[in-house]
Design an enzyme around this catalytic site. Sequence first.
Site, PDB file in Angstrom:
ATOM      1  N   SER A  84       0.518  -1.417   0.208  1.00 51.07           N
ATOM      2  CA  SER A  84      -0.031  -0.036   0.339  1.00 51.07           C
ATOM      3  C   SER A  84       0.507   1.098  -0.250  1.00 51.07           C
ATOM      4  O   SER A  84       2.073   1.171   0.713  1.00 51.07           O
ATOM      5  CB  SER A  84      -1.054   0.320   1.444  1.00 51.07           C
TER       6      SER A  84
HETATM    7  N1  SAH Z   1      -1.265  -4.313   3.765  1.00 50.15           N
HETATM    8  C1  SAH Z   1      -1.080  -4.858   3.081  1.00 50.15           C
HETATM    9  C2  SAH Z   1      -1.658  -4.149   1.333  1.00 50.15           C
HETATM   10  C3  SAH Z   1      -2.249  -5.774   0.665  1.00 50.15           C
HETATM   11  S1  SAH Z   1      -2.938  -5.570  -0.524  1.00 50.15           S
HETATM   12  C4  SAH Z   1       1.216  -4.612   3.163  1.00 50.15           C
HETATM   13  O1  SAH Z   1       0.948  -3.558   3.525  1.00 50.15           O
HETATM   14  O2  SAH Z   1       1.665  -4.548   1.944  1.00 50.15           O
HETATM   15  C5  SAH Z   1      -4.131  -6.575  -0.720  1.00 50.15           C
HETATM   16  C6  SAH Z   1      -4.178  -8.171   0.438  1.00 50.15           C
HETATM   17  O3  SAH Z   1      -4.914  -8.508   0.853  1.00 50.15           O
HETATM   18  C7  SAH Z   1      -3.523  -8.431  -1.390  1.00 50.15           C
HETATM   19  O4  SAH Z   1      -2.179  -9.282  -0.723  1.00 50.15           O
HETATM   20  C8  SAH Z   1      -4.539  -9.874  -0.918  1.00 50.15           C
HETATM   21  O5  SAH Z   1      -4.175 -11.324  -1.408  1.00 50.15           O
HETATM   22  C9  SAH Z   1      -5.585  -9.982  -0.175  1.00 50.15           C
HETATM   23  N2  SAH Z   1      -6.710 -10.363   0.669  1.00 50.15           N
HETATM   24  C10 SAH Z   1      -7.914 -10.282  -1.025  1.00 50.15           C
HETATM   25  N3  SAH Z   1      -8.857 -10.966  -0.257  1.00 50.15           N
HETATM   26  C11 SAH Z   1      -8.272 -11.479   0.996  1.00 50.15           C
HETATM   27  C12 SAH Z   1      -9.171 -11.854   1.892  1.00 50.15           C
HETATM   28  N4  SAH Z   1     -10.499 -12.359   1.919  1.00 50.15           N
HETATM   29  N5  SAH Z   1      -8.493 -12.706   3.070  1.00 50.15           N
HETATM   30  C13 SAH Z   1      -7.416 -12.289   3.111  1.00 50.15           C
HETATM   31  N6  SAH Z   1      -6.222 -11.117   2.713  1.00 50.15           N
HETATM   32  C14 SAH Z   1      -7.488 -10.682   1.275  1.00 50.15           C
END
Ligand code: SAH
Length: 219
Positions: free
Chosen positions: A67
């Site tokens: 992010s």
């Molecule tokens: N917090 C992260 C950014 C994440 S991007 C950071 O600091 O880098 C969003 C993430 O959510 C992705 O890795 C994706 O695979 C995950 N994601 C999507 N749907 C999800 C779900 N139902 N449960 C858990 N993770 C999920």
Amino acid sequence: MQKLIDSYKHKGMRRNLILTVREKGIHDQRVLDALGKVPRHYFFENVFLEHAYQDKAFPIGEGQTISQPYTVAFQTEKLEINAGDKVLEVGTGSGYQACILLELGAEVYTIEYNKVLYERTRNFLPKMGYKPHFFYGDGSKGLPKKAPFDKIIVTAGAPTIPRSLIEQLAIGGKLIVPVGDNEKQQMLLIEKISPKQLKKKSFDYFCFVPLLGSEGWNE
Ligand code: SAH
């Protein structure tokens, strides 16, 4: 993976990033200090190092992103994390957001739906000295076995507010979740005042990768 060396040059770049994030409206000094502590360049391959301290999201493989620092700071600030808070993060991704929460003294439970990212981050983060509790699975349903949580942060865009997450909030707890379509999502903050009473605040629009799963977008 990047060698774990945090030089004066990196620290200087991080200070500039913090100035940028502050100019964009983040004023909680504890959050800014946490951004100053986590070496974001550790999450980047050598060739992409110059991108680590720009205020933007970046691909981390598997079609997912780390992010944008401003977004991480915004969500963190709105949650008003206190030391000792039990926090659930939905969407571990790179693990960067989890490190920020840990720097604020939270006990972090983080869940990731993508097996490759889950494995990668679970192996990598402890090498940096950060130890959240890692879970693999559909975080749109929360983590009922570990509930209730003082704070819940969703780092992927949801179609609606996942009901399970509200259920798993402690009384007085706060949930921050971006809700919208696949183009943009509005940041919502939900506070659980009593078992049946919620207080909702809406903020600006952001752009996240989609939240998948049973209370997210169906695959
Ligand atoms: N917090 C992260 C950014 C994440 S991007 C950071 O600091 O880098 C969003 C993430 O959510 C992705 O890795 C994706 O695979 C995950 N994601 C999507 N749907 C999800 C779900 N139902 N449960 C858990 N993770 C999920």
